[in-house]
Scaffold this active site. Structure first.
Site, PDB file in Angstrom:
ATOM      1  N   LYS A 277       0.840  -1.198   0.000  1.00  0.00           N
ATOM      2  CA  LYS A 277       0.000   0.000   0.000  1.00  0.00           C
ATOM      3  C   LYS A 277       0.876   1.248   0.000  1.00  0.00           C
ATOM      4  CE  LYS A 277      -3.858  -1.852   2.736  1.00  0.00           C
ATOM      5  NZ  LYS A 277      -4.914  -1.700   1.728  1.00  0.00           N
ATOM      6  N   ARG A 352     -10.289 -11.480   2.085  1.00  0.00           N
ATOM      7  CA  ARG A 352     -11.171 -12.522   1.527  1.00  0.00           C
ATOM      8  C   ARG A 352     -10.520 -13.897   1.580  1.00  0.00           C
ATOM      9  NH1 ARG A 352     -11.726  -9.181  -3.900  1.00  0.00           N
ATOM     10  NH2 ARG A 352     -11.552  -7.533  -2.335  1.00  0.00           N
TER      11      ARG A 352
END
Ligand code: BES
Ligand code: MG
Ligand code: ZN
Length: 498
Positions: A277, A352
């Site tokens: 990120k 996920r």
């Protein structure tokens, strides 16, 4: 400590008494105490206080019995409720306002005279007021050095006075338990990544189980590998902290009850992994465990409230997502618990992967009647709904509508987004069963579509709290930083099952 009392309210010198009052059409607000009402009348005459929402008035009465309290005056705080019939959210906000006002006054003990208009549910409103008071008192200063003599004074004791105390008691207890649980979730979230690791989730799970008679099982890395939980193991590869999967079980007594499965994302720090990120704001990714914290907090409350007719299982898969030398790489293919293979396109779509293992395992092992997962899953939900509503998705209209309604009444609103084949296609991989991302369009939906592959046909709902877990809509009972969103919604879901 919060108590409900049917005793008439007689404050001793030095005490603080709160009167929530309603605004009246061109008349001064009144309350059950004549002396206080006469002061309110004077304040109204000078235009200082009319009982509008957000209005507050502090004044002082000579002590009723000069012997007690050393003849000190009694502090009165009147708070306005406005003209409309007050609803639960208003009482929650008023609770937060009271907490803020008395924090400034350094009050340790508080008496509140509950308003008893016949037009609304006394118990529900007293519960909401209790939630607001406790949630509004929250602060996190564990990592600050506080100078001697400057310790903030906290409210130690709250006594709610009502002539119908009996009807309030259970509701106030539930409100207190839920609010305290929310505060635990906020505490977990506030702890930085070096203070709250996956190992700490495991420790907290064991402690909770010990305290409330829950069953607790913690899966270690080796066990997860053996069981085929390739998602959590892969996400953990770049981290020096071992992963944990915490499973907490509440069983109600009596006949066989349906099981509700709750799964929370416990990413104790999300750097993005190899798909790193940007640096700016990355510190906020210590909050990527807010879903996991919510599930732990719900289990804490359930352990205290001990509901009948429902079993609850809470699972928190916990790991960091870091770009260490062994880290998962874009392009890698992994196999998850239910045997599905996933081509990892972006290592930052890690939530996920760990949720998929936890969901598939929970469904397989516990055969639940319904599943709800809660996760800071996608930045895209912030683009869609901002910081005001949680994203809700799922395969079951009844469950989704229930969660929407409960969220509204809790002051934790969500908004449903669709699922569908068109979106599922975005997850098609050339070389595996699925890709872990579906591109930029509809990022929140494709995230949920991915999870859907791991719950089978069991009624399932997914709460994407990436926009609401922190930086949430400003309210008196929601501080800056983590909100603890979802905890009260899920407690209500459990308590109103059936
Ligand atoms: N934890 C983040 C989601 C997130 C982002 C939460 C911002 C709160 C604020 C999640 O693991 C993530 O990185 N998601 C990616 C998914 C993308 C790569 C498909 C995202 O949202 O950018
Ligand atoms: Mg990520
Ligand atoms: Zn994440």
């Amino acid at each position: 400590m919060i108590k409900v009392s049917s005793q008439p309210l007689r404050a001793k010198g030095g005490e603080t008494v709160v009167y929530p009052v309603r605004q009246r059409k061109s008349k001064a607000p009144t309350c059950p105490d004549r002396q206080v009402s006469s002061y309110l009348k004077e304040a109204f005459a000078l235009g200082d206080f009319s009982g509008k929402v957000d209005e507050k008035l502090v004044f002082y009465l000579p002590a009723a019995s000069p012997g007690k309290g050393g003849g000190k005056p009694v502090r009165i705080l009147a708070v306005g409720l406005g003209k409309e019939d007050p609803d639960r959210e208003l009482f929650r906000k008023v609770g937060g306002e009271i907490a803020r006002a008395v924090a400034k006054l350094k009050v340790g003990k508080l008496r509140i005279r509950m308003l008893e208009d016949p037009g609304f549910s006394l118990a529900e409103n007293a519960k909401a007021l209790t939630e607001g008071l406790i949630l509004g008192t929250y602060r996190f200063d564990r990592h600050k050095k506080i100078k001697k003599g400057e310790e903030p004074k906290r409210i130690r004791e709250i006594i709610i006075h009502s002539s119908r105390a009996q009807t309030l008691r259970a509701a106030v207890f539930q409100g207190k338990t839920a609010a305290v649980a929310v505060c635990s979730a906020r505490d977990m979230a506030n702890e930085p990544g070096n203070f709250l690791t996956p190992g700490d989730f495991a420790r907290m799970g064991r402690e909770l189980a010990e305290k409330h008679g829950l069953a607790c099982k913690v899966f270690e890395k080796a066990a997860m590998k053996k069981m085929g939980m390739g998602g959590i193991v892969a996400v953990n590869q770049g981290s020096a902290q071992p992963p944990k999967m915490v499973v907490l079980e509440y069983r109600s007594t009596g006949r066989a009850a349906p099981t509700l499965l709750l799964v929370g994302k416990g990413l104790t720090f999300d750097s993005g992994g190899i798909s790193l990120k940007p640096g700016s704001g990355m510190e906020d990714m210590k909050y990527d465990m807010c879903g996991g914290a919510a599930v732990m907090a719900v289990m804490q409350a359930i352990g205290e409230l001990k509901p009948d007719g429902i079993n609850v299982v809470g699972i928190v898969p916990a790991t960091e997502n870091l770009p260490g030398p062994e880290a998962l790489k874009p392009g890698d293919v992994i196999t998850l618990y239910n045997g599905k293979t996933v081509e990892v396109i972006n290592t930052d779509a890690e939530g996920r992967l760990i949720l998929a293992d936890a969901l598939a395992y929970g469904v397989d092992k516990f055969k639940p009647a319904a599943v709800v997962d809660i996760a800071t899953l996608t930045g895209a939900v912030i683009i869609g709904l901002g910081h005001h509503r949680t994203g809700l998705l799922g395969n079951d209209d009844k469950l989704a509508e229930k969660l929407l309604a409960i969220g509204d009444s809790c002051g934790e609103p969500s908004w449903r987004l669709p699922l569908g084949e068109e979106y599922e296609k975005q997850l098609k991989s050339e070389i595996a069963d699925l890709k872990n991302i579906g591109g930029r369009p509809a990022g929140t939906i494709t995230g949920a579509c991915f999870l859907k592959e791991f719950v089978g046909d069991i009624p399932w709902a997914h709460l994407d709290i990436a926009g609401t877990a922190w930086n949430y809509t400003k309210k008196s009972y929601i501080p800056k930083g983590p909100s603890g969103v979802g905890v009260r919604t899920l407690i209500e879901l459990v308590m109103n099952w059936k």
